[in-house]
Design a protein around this motif. Structure first.
Motif, short mmCIF file in Angstrom:
data_model
loop_
_atom_site.label_atom_id
_atom_site.label_comp_id
_atom_site.label_asym_id
_atom_site.label_seq_id
_atom_site.Cartn_x
_atom_site.Cartn_y
_atom_site.Cartn_z
N ARG A 261 27.35 37.05 49.45
CA ARG A 261 28.16 36.30 50.41
C ARG A 261 27.28 35.67 51.49
NH1 ARG A 261 31.98 40.09 53.45
NH2 ARG A 261 30.01 40.54 54.51
N ASP A 262 26.29 36.42 51.95
CA ASP A 262 25.39 35.89 52.97
C ASP A 262 24.56 34.71 52.45
OD1 ASP A 262 26.31 37.81 54.69
OD2 ASP A 262 24.59 39.15 54.45
N ARG A 263 24.46 34.59 51.14
CA ARG A 263 23.69 33.49 50.54
C ARG A 263 24.59 32.43 49.92
NH1 ARG A 263 21.46 37.84 51.36
NH2 ARG A 263 19.23 38.14 51.71
N GLY A 264 25.85 32.48 50.29
CA GLY A 264 26.79 31.45 49.85
C GLY A 264 27.31 31.62 48.43
N ILE A 265 27.10 32.79 47.84
CA ILE A 265 27.59 33.04 46.48
C ILE A 265 28.94 33.73 46.58
CG2 ILE A 265 27.12 34.17 44.28
CD1 ILE A 265 25.14 31.96 44.99
N ARG A 266 29.97 33.08 46.02
CA ARG A 266 31.33 33.61 46.11
C ARG A 266 31.66 34.47 44.90
NH1 ARG A 266 34.26 28.08 46.03
NH2 ARG A 266 32.63 27.89 44.43
N VAL A 267 32.39 35.57 45.16
CA VAL A 267 32.86 36.46 44.11
C VAL A 267 34.39 36.35 44.05
CG1 VAL A 267 33.02 38.86 43.33
CG2 VAL A 267 30.93 38.05 44.48
N PRO A 268 34.96 35.97 42.90
CA PRO A 268 34.32 35.82 41.59
C PRO A 268 33.98 34.37 41.21
CG PRO A 268 36.68 35.89 41.29
CD PRO A 268 36.43 35.98 42.78
N ASP A 269 34.20 33.42 42.12
CA ASP A 269 34.04 32.00 41.76
C ASP A 269 32.66 31.68 41.21
OD1 ASP A 269 35.86 32.43 44.23
OD2 ASP A 269 36.62 30.58 43.34
N ASP A 270 31.63 32.19 41.87
CA ASP A 270 30.26 31.92 41.44
C ASP A 270 29.65 33.08 40.65
OD1 ASP A 270 30.26 29.44 42.88
OD2 ASP A 270 29.97 30.61 44.72
N MET A 271 30.16 34.28 40.86
CA MET A 271 29.62 35.46 40.19
C MET A 271 30.72 36.50 40.05
SD MET A 271 26.47 36.92 39.25
CE MET A 271 25.21 36.40 40.42
N THR A 290 36.93 45.18 40.20
CA THR A 290 37.20 45.72 38.88
C THR A 290 36.25 46.90 38.66
OG1 THR A 290 38.00 43.65 37.93
CG2 THR A 290 37.04 45.25 36.40
N VAL A 291 36.81 48.07 38.31
CA VAL A 291 36.02 49.29 38.31
C VAL A 291 36.29 50.14 37.08
CG1 VAL A 291 36.02 49.39 40.85
CG2 VAL A 291 37.76 50.65 39.56
N VAL A 330 41.27 46.56 36.17
CA VAL A 330 40.91 45.16 36.32
C VAL A 330 41.56 44.58 37.57
CG1 VAL A 330 40.96 42.87 35.26
CG2 VAL A 330 40.65 44.89 33.83
N ARG A 331 40.72 44.00 38.44
CA ARG A 331 41.22 43.41 39.69
C ARG A 331 40.67 42.00 39.85
NH1 ARG A 331 39.84 48.94 42.44
NH2 ARG A 331 41.75 50.13 42.18
N LYS A 332 40.47 41.58 41.08
CA LYS A 332 40.20 40.17 41.37
C LYS A 332 38.73 39.76 41.33
CE LYS A 332 44.04 40.26 44.69
NZ LYS A 332 44.37 40.11 46.15
N SER A 333 37.83 40.70 41.10
CA SER A 333 36.40 40.38 41.23
C SER A 333 35.81 39.78 39.96
CB SER A 333 35.60 41.64 41.60
OG SER A 333 35.69 42.61 40.57
N VAL A 334 36.63 39.52 38.98
CA VAL A 334 36.14 38.90 37.73
C VAL A 334 37.01 37.71 37.38
CG1 VAL A 334 35.16 41.03 36.80
CG2 VAL A 334 37.54 40.47 36.32
#
Length: 340
Positions: A261-271, A290-291, A330-334
């Protein structure tokens, strides 16, 4: 200070009779027992637990030595262990090694000096072998929880780390991800090895080549956030950066997401991100990650049951290994990978 001799004098019995009432030993009439207990209550007498343990050769205390009490997995495990111990009339002493073998050694020495009846032990790593050998040498029963140590046979309660890791990675593969990074703990820890194996197995089953550049290592605890930041930076700087990340535990996932997040990478949009072990109540209020969730409370309750069985065992029963399955949530991080 009130002594058993004071009680004996007022109850008009011998000091030995008072001792037998306190320790619940010997044959004493109900009338005499009630009389002694009444005097004890009137004098507000509290039995000396150390003296009692010398008589009975037990302290009714167990030790729980874990690696990080701030981790929600271990917090819930500890609650399960405490509840199970209390139901059987035992108290539980908590110790926290911070994934530090040297600190763990100090707590093992404390356990020996306290003379607890047994230990639930989550080892800091493979180097914990000497600590376990010391406990065995001094006749202190123990049960390993969450982790095992090569070269040490014992009762053990483990999660199915390999299977849980494989399912998480297969879930990412099913969403179209092929460049899947692994952020793992030290391979000196058995769970890290098993999750590494599950990761590789999932890739192999889907005919995805293993890429050593996608493997990064940090610490399982919050003690080394800089290592996680450095690992994430390296992964993001790869010529072909990963589209998904499997973090081997919840703390690694949190630090990784913060670093991205500090480097502008969004989860899950970019990763996309998945991890082993669930988070605290915040994840229930606003589910995100997601765990592969482990039944942490059952780790504690089953561990105590095995330990008490071992304490009471006299004929050298075979070692028991309990492996508890994880549940993938399964949740929102993927999200599915869409190649641009």
């Amino acid at each position: 200070m009130v002594t058993i001799y004071d009680i004996a004098k007022l109850a008009n019995v011998s000091a030995m009779t008072v001792s037998r009432v306190i320790n619940n030993t010997g044959k004493i009439s109900d009338k005499t027992r009630a009389k002694v207990k009444k005097v004890m209550e009137e004098l507000h007498y509290v039995p000396n637990s150390m003296a009692r343990s010398l008589v009975l050769q037990e302290t009714k205390m167990l030790s729980l030595l874990i690696t990080d009490i701030t981790n929600p997995f271990y917090t819930t495990l500890a609650r399960g262990a405490e509840d199970a111990a209390m139901k059987r009339g035992y108290k539980l002493l908590f110790s926290n090694s911070d994934e530090d073998v040297a600190k763990e050694s100090e707590y093992v020495d404390m356990v020996l000096s306290t003379r607890v009846d047994g230990v639930l032990f989550a080892p800091a790593g493979d180097d914990s072998l000497s600590h376990l050998e010391k406990l065995r040498k001094h006749g202190i029963p123990f049960v390993l929880i969450d982790r095992e140590v090569p070269g040490m046979e014992s009762d053990t309660v483990l999660g199915d780390s390999k299977e849980g890791a494989r399912k998480l990675v297969e879930h990412l593969i099913g969403l179209g991800h092929r460049r899947i990074a692994l952020l793992n703990g030290s391979l000196d820890v058995s769970t890290a090895r098993h999750r590494y194996t599950g990761y590789k197995e999932a890739l192999k089953l889907s005919d995805i080549p293993f890429d050593d550049e996608l493997i990064a290592e940090s610490a399982y605890s919050r003690s080394s956030p800089n290592r996680t930041i450095e690992a994430i930076e390296r992964l993001l700087q790869l010529p072909e950066r990963p589209t998904a990340l499997f973090a081997a535990n919840n703390f690694l996932a949190i630090e990784a997401i913060r670093a991205m997040r500090d480097r502008g990478i969004r989860v899950p949009d970019d990763m996309s991100v998945v991890c082993f072990d669930d988070l605290d109540l915040a994840s229930v209020i606003d589910p995100f990650l997601t765990v592969a969730a482990q039944p942490a409370y059952q780790f504690g309750t089953i561990g105590v049951q095995l330990l008490l069985d071992r304490i009471q065992e006299t004929d050298g029963a075979e070692w028991r290994k309990i492996i508890l399955p994880s549940e993938m949530i399964v949740r929102k991080s993927v999200q599915p990978f869409a190649e641009l």
